[in-house]
Scaffold this active site. Structure first.
Site, PDB file in Angstrom:
ATOM      1  N   GLY A 156       0.791  -1.229   0.000  1.00  0.00           N
ATOM      2  CA  GLY A 156       0.000   0.000   0.000  1.00  0.00           C
ATOM      3  C   GLY A 156       0.819   1.272   0.000  1.00  0.00           C
ATOM      4  O   GLY A 156       1.839   1.384  -0.690  1.00  0.00           O
ATOM      5  N   SER A 157       0.387   2.191   0.843  1.00  0.00           N
ATOM      6  CA  SER A 157       0.905   3.564   0.781  1.00  0.00           C
ATOM      7  C   SER A 157       2.408   3.667   1.000  1.00  0.00           C
ATOM      8  O   SER A 157       2.994   4.702   0.672  1.00  0.00           O
ATOM      9  CB  SER A 157       0.196   4.410   1.821  1.00  0.00           C
ATOM     10  OG  SER A 157      -1.188   4.309   1.649  1.00  0.00           O
ATOM     11  N   THR A 158       3.034   2.648   1.588  1.00  0.00           N
ATOM     12  CA  THR A 158       4.480   2.748   1.778  1.00  0.00           C
ATOM     13  C   THR A 158       5.201   2.805   0.435  1.00  0.00           C
ATOM     14  O   THR A 158       6.384   3.141   0.381  1.00  0.00           O
ATOM     15  CB  THR A 158       5.016   1.543   2.575  1.00  0.00           C
ATOM     16  OG1 THR A 158       4.475   0.349   2.010  1.00  0.00           O
ATOM     17  CG2 THR A 158       4.624   1.638   4.027  1.00  0.00           C
ATOM     18  N   PHE A 159       4.469   2.492  -0.678  1.00  0.00           N
ATOM     19  CA  PHE A 159       5.089   2.564  -2.001  1.00  0.00           C
ATOM     20  C   PHE A 159       5.056   3.976  -2.582  1.00  0.00           C
ATOM     21  O   PHE A 159       5.725   4.247  -3.573  1.00  0.00           O
ATOM     22  CB  PHE A 159       4.389   1.593  -2.973  1.00  0.00           C
ATOM     23  CG  PHE A 159       5.063   0.269  -3.073  1.00  0.00           C
ATOM     24  CD1 PHE A 159       5.256  -0.509  -1.953  1.00  0.00           C
ATOM     25  CD2 PHE A 159       5.541  -0.202  -4.290  1.00  0.00           C
ATOM     26  CE1 PHE A 159       5.890  -1.733  -2.029  1.00  0.00           C
ATOM     27  CE2 PHE A 159       6.187  -1.418  -4.379  1.00  0.00           C
ATOM     28  CZ  PHE A 159       6.361  -2.191  -3.246  1.00  0.00           C
ATOM     29  N   LYS A 160       4.243   4.851  -1.982  1.00  0.00           N
ATOM     30  CA  LYS A 160       4.107   6.204  -2.546  1.00  0.00           C
ATOM     31  C   LYS A 160       5.438   6.934  -2.629  1.00  0.00           C
ATOM     32  O   LYS A 160       5.710   7.599  -3.647  1.00  0.00           O
ATOM     33  CB  LYS A 160       3.085   7.004  -1.738  1.00  0.00           C
ATOM     34  CG  LYS A 160       1.660   6.537  -2.023  1.00  0.00           C
ATOM     35  CD  LYS A 160       0.659   7.197  -1.103  1.00  0.00           C
ATOM     36  CE  LYS A 160      -0.706   6.549  -1.313  1.00  0.00           C
ATOM     37  NZ  LYS A 160      -1.650   6.875  -0.242  1.00  0.00           N
TER      38      LYS A 160
END
Lengths: 258, 601
Positions: B311-315
């Protein structure tokens, strides 16, 4: 005669040979004995190393991270140091030594060797264990003027004795039972050794060979016995009594001063 | 002997009184013709002389032989003597399997002489009864001592009358109890077994050793040949793990798991400059000291084997890739933040953040919509190249045998796939992939393989450049900003300058079933510290955390994994050589004016 000489010579050679063989055998035996000793020592070294490993492993197991964490949760409650507990440089360290300014907040005392104990330990002879009053000869009840006279001289000597023996005394653990005994010296009990104190005081002065400071030190030590008089253990061991009573008094002093 | 008593004296014969007339052997022969008695004497003299010479020769040979022997012996003692290090004595101390230690030499696995329980039915003679009491009684007593053993099995072993192990690894007190049973057939041979003094600590990293002596799972399996190699058994193998950091990580993760009733947890601490894994935890764990109980689901390594949509940790990867490619040149540019419709699919945010957001705000609030637009502008190819450069398309680089293969979209990425991968959906990797990626993000842009071996900092692997150093510097600011002002506030550890990103990803159903179960999430926090000069990446992940009172009724990463990271950093930072300093921080002053604090905008 000639034959005898030859024979003697050959016997001599034989004897030398026998002696040499005997010596070689002794040497061989000794070498073998030493070698077996070395082997035994090696076996012992191995056994000890294995034992060490065994104990080390046991220690590691009993003190593993999870166990330490459990102990910390239950018993110790240590937490990681925070930023304010670190010093950047010498300058920051030196800033703690700045004199306290008039409207500055009270300085925070950190845990260290408390110099109040040292200071208190310097005046053991001056304080009555019962009343907490400064008096030099409390049992005989002499005038306070004499006590005042003795005080300045004593101060210095006592400070020397107190400081020198402080480390040793702090390193000594006394049994709790002794402390309990010492905590209740009655006046009657205190009177008896007080007489002793006098004689002890007179003794070294008479001989004259000792320096006055030593005499005072002797008096100091003797007067301390007063506190420990209820404790037979201390009287039995005169060498030990210069130890704890002093610090005992010092602590008492700190308490009473509060 | 007496007749030739003077014969062995070569210098004397000529002057010897008894042979006064015969000066030489030649003369004796000449004169011997006329006097047979003399000739006889001369013969004797000749013979005795020869004998004497022979004896002399023998004596000389003997002396030479003894001297040579002595010299050979001296040489032997001098050069090839048996010293305790090489001889039989030294061998006794070499373990059958080398020790494994952590980076500071704390033993994590060692060979240990432990007791076993062996059933020897011939102990009372070949024809006697194997047991004194009935097998039922003995089996009942043994099951009392070892509650985990099965009564029926024990009884069958005792009744069969074959020599066999009844139990491995018997404690001394248990051995005493068995001894008190008074059965001579129950023996306690002392055998060297594998022992893990730290218990279940780092169990997934270490693995265990099976009863036949083969390493299974973890480094025991990966290093099996090295650990049993006779030439190297004496030297312990040092791993990159720090037992203290590992302990702190496992402790905080298990606390987080208990607080949130999560199914599992994983955590990693990674050195950003060398790729060394300082801690790698997967919970729930198992006890490697009981290899017989280790054949279950607990041995599954969530940190290196299980793949998750993180999820958002890839942003931050998407943003960094866009900065690197020149797609984002101005941090102040605003992007619309209204729900985005792409091909019948709408991209939402967790809640509305107003009409528009700039890049720092998008990261701070973790906006899917803005990140999807950035990924769209960047294009599928460039995002894909970045992900490949970060190693997201292959198994993680680690020595462990358990390495999960990522769910990696094949071929060209269509527009929607690019956008979802931009915010961490549609791609599933292990937490270890994430850690290595974050290390590259903050260490100046160089990706290095992760390793469980201790690495000399001077000989760190060269790695490969993924981001420019300037991009990495910008990302450090942005990550720090997320912790200072954004969703990662609870990860702050005073003085440690933590920066990081939350990720709360809904778990997709099996076989492309979509995100139906809205309450099941993977909560991840990926952090690095200290942000002004990053040294370590910390990843904490909880599998399906529930909303509880202890997390203020929230189940997102900001409320459960961020505090774990904060506590782990505070506990391990001083141990790992990072001094907390409240007066130092990464400079974010050029970004703070761009961030609207509060609920404005």
């Amino acid at each position: 005669m000639m034959v005898t000489a030859h024979r003697l010579r050959s016997i001599g050679w034989m004897a030398t040979l026998v002696v040499c063989v005997a010596l070689v055998m002794i040497l061989a035996f000794r070498v073998n004995a030493l070698r077996s000793q070395v082997h035994m020592s090696q076996a012992r070294i191995i056994a000890l190393k294995q034992e060490t490993m065994y104990l080390e492993t046991e220690f590691e197991t009993r003190a593993n991270q999870q166990q330490l964490k459990t102990w910390n949760d239950v018993e110790f409650g240590y937490v990681a140091p925070i930023a304010s507990q670190y010093l950047d440089n010498e300058r920051q360290l030196a800033s703690y030594a700045k004199p306290v300014e008039p409207d500055a907040p009270a300085p925070i005392r950190v845990a260290s060797a408390d110099d109040a104990v040292v200071a208190a330990a310097a005046f053991p002879a001056m304080v009555s264990p019962m009343a907490g009053q400064p008096m030099s000869t409390p049992a005989s009840g002499e005038t306070s003027a004499a006590a005042d006279h003795a005080a300045p001289k004593l101060t210095k000597v006592a400070a020397v004795v107190g400081l020198a023996g402080l480390g040793a005394r702090l390193g000594t653990v006394r049994h709790a039972g002794h402390a309990a005994d010492k905590a209740k010296p009655t006046k009657l009990a205190a009177k008896k050794p007080a007489a002793k104190t006098k004689s002890a005081k007179a003794g070294p002065v008479k001989t004259g060979g000792k320096s006055p400071s030593k005499a005072f030190a002797g008096r100091l030590v003797q007067s301390k016995v007063r506190v420990a008089s209820a404790d037979p253990h201390h009287r039995a061991l005169p060498s030990a009594r210069s130890g704890t009573p002093l610090i005992k008094l010092a602590l008492r002093d700190v308490k009473t001063n509060k | 002997m007496n007749a030739y008593s003077n014969a062995p004296r070569p210098g004397a014969p000529a002057t010897t009184p008894s042979f006064a007339g015969a000066t030489t052997p030649g003369a004796a022969t000449v004169t011997g013709v006329r006097h047979p008695g003399r000739r006889y004497l001369a013969n004797i003299r000749l013979l005795s002389l020869q004998t004497a010479k022979m004896r002399l020769l023998w004596v000389v040979v003997g002396f030479v032989f003894f001297t040579l022997t002595a010299f050979v012996r001296i040489g032997q003692l001098g050069f090839v003597s048996q010293t305790p290090d090489h001889g039989a004595a030294g061998d006794a101390l070499v373990p059958p399997r080398a020790e494994i230690t952590d980076r500071n030499g704390v033993p994590l696995a060692r060979a240990f002489p432990a007791y076993s329980l062996w059933f020897n039915p011939k102990a009372l003679g070949a024809k006697g009864q194997p047991l004194v009491k009935t097998p039922e009684e003995v089996a009942r007593a043994l099951v009392q001592i070892f509650p985990e053993e099965d009564y029926g099995e024990m009884l069958a072993k005792l009744k069969a009358g074959n020599p066999t192990y009844l139990h491995r690894r018997v404690l001394p007190e248990q051995a005493n109890k068995i001894f008190a049973l008074g059965e001579p057939a129950l023996e306690f041979p002392r055998e060297t077994q594998r022992f893990y003094p730290q218990g279940s600590l780092a169990a997934h990293v270490l693995g265990y050793v099976e009863e036949d002596g083969r390493g299974k799972l973890g480094m025991e399996e990966a290093l099996d040949a090295r650990l049993t190699d006779p030439a190297h058994r004496a030297e312990p193998v040092a791993l990159s793990i720090d037992a203290r950091a590992q302990g702190a990580m496992e402790d905080e993760l298990s606390r987080g798991m208990l607080e949130t009733h999560a199914k599992g947890a994983a955590g990693i601490i990674l050195d950003v400059d060398t790729g060394e894994v300082i801690a790698l935890a997967s919970l729930p764990s198992f006890d490697p000291n009981r290899p017989d109980l280790a054949r279950n689901a607990l041995v599954f390594n969530r940190a290196s084997n299980q793949v998750y949509e993180l999820g958002s940790t890839f942003k931050p990867f998407t943003v960094a890739s866009a900065i690197d490619a020149g797609v984002i040149t101005d941090m102040a540019v605003r992007y619309p933040a209204t729900p985005l419709k792409i091909d019948k699919f709408t991209i939402h945010d967790s809640h509305a953040f107003g009409a528009s957001l700039n890049v720092p705000e998008a990261l701070i609030h973790s906006s899917n919509i803005v990140t999807a637009q950035i990924a769209d502008k960047l294009g599928g190819k460039r995002l894909r190249d970045t992900m490949i450069a970060l190693g997201m398309n292959a198994r993680p680089m680690i020595e462990l045998p358990a390495k999960g293969f990522p769910i990696w979209p094949k071929g060209e990425w269509p527009r929607l796939r690019t956008m979802t991968i931009g915010f961490g959906h549609g791609i599933a990797v292990t937490p270890l992939h994430l850690a290595a990626g974050y290390a590259a993000l903050v260490n100046g842009g160089i990706w290095r393989p992760t390793t469980l071996y201790k690495v000399d900092p001077a000989h760190a692997p060269a790695g490969r450049r993924v981001f420019q150093a300037s991009t990495s510097a910008r990302m450090r600011q942005l990550l720090r900003l997320i912790v200072v002002d954004g969703t990662g506030r609870k990860a702050e550890a005073s003085g440690f300058r933590v920066g990081g990103k939350t990720g709360s990803a809904e778990i997709a159903g099996g076989h492309g079933a979509g995100y139906k179960n809205k309450t099941a999430i993977i909560a991840t926090f990926a952090a690095a510290f200290p942000m002004d000069h990053p040294r370590y990446v910390v990843i904490a992940m909880l599998d399906e955390p529930k909303a509880t009172e202890l997390t203020s009724g929230q189940r997102t990463a900001a409320w459960n994994t961020a505090p774990i990271v904060s506590r782990v950093v505070a506990r391990t930072g001083p141990l790992l050589g990072v001094t907390p300093d409240a007066k130092r921080d990464v400079d974010v002053s050029d970004l703070t004016p761009l961030v609207a604090n509060g609920d404005g905008e």
